[in-house]
Design a protein around this motif. Sequence first.
Motif, PDB file in Angstrom:
ATOM      1  N   PHE A 226      -7.247   3.415  -6.800  1.00 18.35           N
ATOM      2  CA  PHE A 226      -6.486   3.590  -8.038  1.00 18.35           C
ATOM      3  C   PHE A 226      -4.998   3.793  -7.784  1.00 18.35           C
ATOM      4  O   PHE A 226      -4.176   3.251  -8.484  1.00 18.35           O
ATOM      5  N   SER A 227      -4.627   4.568  -6.799  1.00 15.41           N
ATOM      6  CA  SER A 227      -3.215   4.832  -6.520  1.00 15.41           C
ATOM      7  C   SER A 227      -2.616   3.732  -5.658  1.00 15.41           C
ATOM      8  O   SER A 227      -3.190   3.342  -4.637  1.00 15.41           O
ATOM      9  N   ALA A 228      -1.432   3.291  -6.035  1.00 15.18           N
ATOM     10  CA  ALA A 228      -0.714   2.293  -5.226  1.00 15.18           C
ATOM     11  C   ALA A 228      -0.246   2.880  -3.903  1.00 15.18           C
ATOM     12  O   ALA A 228       0.155   2.140  -3.010  1.00 15.18           O
ATOM     13  N   PHE A 229      -0.303   4.195  -3.782  1.00 13.70           N
ATOM     14  CA  PHE A 229       0.111   4.852  -2.540  1.00 13.70           C
ATOM     15  C   PHE A 229      -1.037   5.005  -1.539  1.00 13.70           C
ATOM     16  O   PHE A 229      -0.794   5.201  -0.361  1.00 13.70           O
ATOM     17  N   MET A 230      -2.275   4.924  -2.003  1.00  9.89           N
ATOM     18  CA  MET A 230      -3.409   5.220  -1.125  1.00  9.89           C
ATOM     19  C   MET A 230      -3.843   3.994  -0.331  1.00  9.89           C
ATOM     20  O   MET A 230      -4.143   2.942  -0.902  1.00  9.89           O
ATOM     21  N   HIS A 231      -3.864   4.133   0.982  1.00 10.77           N
ATOM     22  CA  HIS A 231      -4.268   3.048   1.890  1.00 10.77           C
ATOM     23  C   HIS A 231      -3.436   1.783   1.667  1.00 10.77           C
ATOM     24  O   HIS A 231      -3.945   0.666   1.794  1.00 10.77           O
ATOM     25  N   ALA A 232      -2.179   1.960   1.310  1.00 10.86           N
ATOM     26  CA  ALA A 232      -1.275   0.830   1.096  1.00 10.86           C
ATOM     27  C   ALA A 232       0.065   1.163   1.743  1.00 10.86           C
ATOM     28  O   ALA A 232       0.324   2.310   2.112  1.00 10.86           O
ATOM     29  N   GLU A 233       0.919   0.176   1.845  1.00  9.94           N
ATOM     30  CA  GLU A 233       2.197   0.344   2.535  1.00  9.94           C
ATOM     31  C   GLU A 233       3.345   0.711   1.600  1.00  9.94           C
ATOM     32  O   GLU A 233       4.510   0.699   2.012  1.00  9.94           O
TER      33      GLU A 233
ATOM     34  N   CYS B  62      -4.938   3.516 -12.657  1.00 13.78           N
ATOM     35  CA  CYS B  62      -3.894   3.195 -11.681  1.00 13.78           C
ATOM     36  C   CYS B  62      -2.507   3.692 -12.070  1.00 13.78           C
ATOM     37  O   CYS B  62      -1.734   4.101 -11.201  1.00 13.78           O
ATOM     38  N   ILE B  63      -2.179   3.682 -13.342  1.00  8.90           N
ATOM     39  CA  ILE B  63      -0.878   4.212 -13.754  1.00  8.90           C
ATOM     40  C   ILE B  63      -0.818   5.702 -13.443  1.00  8.90           C
ATOM     41  O   ILE B  63       0.092   6.187 -12.766  1.00  8.90           O
TER      42      ILE B  63
END
Length: 190
Positions: free
Chosen positions: A105-112, A135-136
């Motif tokens: 859901f979070s753009a920060f989790m497991h992403a760059e 996600c928002i």
Amino acid sequence: MPSKTALIIIDMQNDFALPGAPMSVAGAMAVLPNIKRVLAHFRAHGLPVFHVVREYRADGSDIEATRLDGFLAKKPYCVPGTPGCEIVAGLEPLPGEYRIVQNRFSAFMHAELDFMLRRLGVDTIAVVGIQYPNCIRTTVFDGVAHGYDVILVTDAAGAQTEDIARANILDIANIGVRCLTTDEFLAARP
């Protein structure tokens, strides 16, 4: 030190945004014009733009556990190489813009995302896209937790219903996030 703002566009993909799509969010197309306005502003000022998208393997091996049964029961969605995984018409990334793949859901989790924002010297993020309670919301809360000044552009983010959107905006505002309409946001920007 002057601040640098980046635009984070979340999940504006065909499988989430188009009516009748497998995971269609009812409010997605209604917010598209405002997302386009905000995006045009960032492009005109040469500010960083991040297109955050979902991608899942067709077998569901990388989807959230809470979504796995539904994913396998209906046509798999957001599978790379399918039309549903593509960003909606009118928001396609331009050269120099960033595409971040998330499968949480979070753009920060497991992403760059955090790494790239810091590398670019970004200290403020403006968040738009879909969907409020998932996600928002998690991206906004994680942005705050990572130390960013977060702006939510309220009418450039959507949900299944207006009631869901309003409830999430209230919660997000209550943690100190600036919640601005598109007009307010654009009027406050250089």
